[in-house]
Scaffold this active site. Structure first.
Site, mmCIF file in Angstrom:
data_model
loop_
_atom_site.group_PDB
_atom_site.id
_atom_site.type_symbol
_atom_site.label_atom_id
_atom_site.label_comp_id
_atom_site.label_asym_id
_atom_site.label_seq_id
_atom_site.Cartn_x
_atom_site.Cartn_y
_atom_site.Cartn_z
ATOM 1 N N LYS A 3 0.810 -1.232 0.000
ATOM 2 C CA LYS A 3 0.000 0.000 0.000
ATOM 3 C C LYS A 3 0.838 1.274 0.000
ATOM 4 C CE LYS A 3 -4.470 -1.736 1.136
ATOM 5 N NZ LYS A 3 -5.528 -1.964 2.083
ATOM 6 N N ARG A 63 -4.023 -10.154 4.426
ATOM 7 C CA ARG A 63 -4.422 -10.093 3.008
ATOM 8 C C ARG A 63 -3.217 -9.588 2.223
ATOM 9 N NH1 ARG A 63 -6.472 -6.561 -0.670
ATOM 10 N NH2 ARG A 63 -8.036 -7.378 -2.103
HETATM 11 N N1 HH2 Z 1 -7.569 -3.556 0.464
HETATM 12 C C1 HH2 Z 1 -7.901 -3.553 -0.830
HETATM 13 C C2 HH2 Z 1 -9.026 -4.262 -1.289
HETATM 14 N N2 HH2 Z 1 -9.771 -4.980 -0.443
HETATM 15 N N3 HH2 Z 1 -10.194 -5.760 1.729
HETATM 16 C C3 HH2 Z 1 -9.891 -5.796 3.037
HETATM 17 N N4 HH2 Z 1 -10.613 -6.519 3.890
HETATM 18 N N5 HH2 Z 1 -8.816 -5.089 3.535
HETATM 19 C C4 HH2 Z 1 -8.020 -4.333 2.731
HETATM 20 O O1 HH2 Z 1 -7.070 -3.702 3.235
HETATM 21 C C5 HH2 Z 1 -8.329 -4.277 1.335
HETATM 22 C C6 HH2 Z 1 -9.454 -5.020 0.867
HETATM 23 C C7 HH2 Z 1 -7.054 -2.786 -1.797
HETATM 24 O O2 HH2 Z 1 -6.021 -3.590 -2.309
HETATM 25 P P1 HH2 Z 1 -6.070 -4.342 -3.724
HETATM 26 O O3 HH2 Z 1 -7.178 -5.336 -3.781
HETATM 27 O O4 HH2 Z 1 -4.729 -4.906 -4.001
HETATM 28 O O5 HH2 Z 1 -6.309 -3.182 -4.770
HETATM 29 P P2 HH2 Z 1 -7.563 -2.710 -5.603
HETATM 30 O O6 HH2 Z 1 -8.631 -2.263 -4.657
HETATM 31 O O7 HH2 Z 1 -7.019 -1.588 -6.449
HETATM 32 O O8 HH2 Z 1 -8.051 -3.865 -6.440
#
Ligand code: HH2
Length: 296
Positions: free
Chosen positions: A241, A275
């Site tokens: 992040k 995660r």
């Molecule tokens: N962060 C993201 C998405 N979903 N869910 C939970 N429970 N906690 C988190 O910190 C979280 C989440 C963002 O990360 P990522 O899926 O890699 O990116 P994007 O939202 O751009 O797909």
């Protein structure tokens, strides 16, 4: 047996608080949280902040899910809508088409699947297809979302987000970030329990980076023991992040060491679900962590 002997035998690696609430009930599946569990991220989106477009092709997505499981993931979190700062919402039809066929196939292979969605229709379809967890960055606040989960036996991750992805990083402000985030999560957990979702099906997540500055994220990370002390399972999502980029000066594809340090900092403070994008690296780090034993 003396505590030092227990450590040498590798039998007592977790703080007492974490042992108390050791099982996460996901319906047909249960996770023993006496050791931290790895949730491998699978974004089937063209625009996710770190892996956007890489797994948009369904065959690549399936291969990646299987690879993460072979590398030490305990479950795979499939998302069909990026919630990165500034991201546009995705139509329900498109999200269903991206996610559900993958859930069908992976669940049939016995792979525990979580679905990262804020839409009740996607939740219902995912649960019908065999998902063992719903991961909602809006903590089931959409009308019908609590009911969608309550009608099944799967687990749910309730995450805190301030505002909407499109605008959430525009000067987020709190009077008391820890009190407000924890208060929100506990209120959402209470709403879920009132609807019939048992406490051992609920995971809480402060939502690092979702309407938060670096300082907010660090305060929330330091305060994880307070959240863990509530008895709910706690998930930490710090992988790659922007806050880690701010601390290290590294671009998103160079944040693996920082992500591992953040994951271990979260585990030390009571997180039992991580995660992550980088599964083998995180799995190795956890193996060392467990072999040494966490401080009591
Ligand atoms: N962060 C993201 C998405 N979903 N869910 C939970 N429970 N906690 C988190 O910190 C979280 C989440 C963002 O990360 P990522 O899926 O890699 O990116 P994007 O939202 O751009 O797909």
């Amino acid at each position: 047996m003396r505590a030092s002997a227990v450590f040498l035998l590798g039998g007592d690696p977790m703080p007492g608080r974490q042992r108390m609430n050791a099982m996460l009930d996901c319906g047909g599946h249960a996770f023993d949280l006496s050791r931290p569990r790895i949730m491998g991220i699978l974004n089937v989106t063209p625009n996710s902040f770190s892996d956007g477009g890489r797994f948009f092709d369904p065959q690549r997505a399936l291969d990646h899910a299987r690879r993460m499981m072979a590398d030490g993931a305990d479950l795979v979190d499939i998302g069909g809508e990026s919630t990165r700062p500034g991201a546009d919402p995705v139509a329900e039809r498109d999200e269903l088409a991206r996610v559900i066929p993958l859930v069908d196939i992976l669940a049939a292979e016995g792979i525990p699947v979580s679905v990262d969605t804020r839409k009740p229709a996607v939740m219902r379809a995912a649960l019908a297809a065999g998902a063992v967890m719903i991961n909602d960055v809006c903590a089931l606040t959409a009308p019908g979302a609590v009911e969608a989960v309550a009608q099944h036996t799967a687990a749910v991750c309730l995450m805190h987000m301030r505002g909407e992805p499109q605008t959430m990083q525009q000067a987020p402000a709190y009077r008391d970030v820890v009190g407000e985030v924890h208060g929100f999560l506990l209120a959402r957990a209470a709403a879920c329990e009132a609807a019939g979702i048992a406490k051992n099906r609920i995971v809480l997540d402060p939502g690092f980076g979702f309407g938060k500055t670096l300082t907010h994220n660090l305060l929330l990370l330091r305060a994880l023991p307070l959240l863990a002390a509530t008895g709910y399972a706690v998930l930490a999502g710090l992988s790659r992040k922007a806050s880690l980029g701010k601390i290290t000066g590294r671009d998103v594809d160079q944040r693996v060491p920082a992500s591992i340090a953040a994951a271990l900092a979260a585990v030390a403070r009571g997180a039992t679900l991580l995660r992550v994008h980088d599964v083998p690296e995180t799995a190795d780090a956890l193996k060392v962590w467990l072999a040494v034993g966490a401080p009591e």
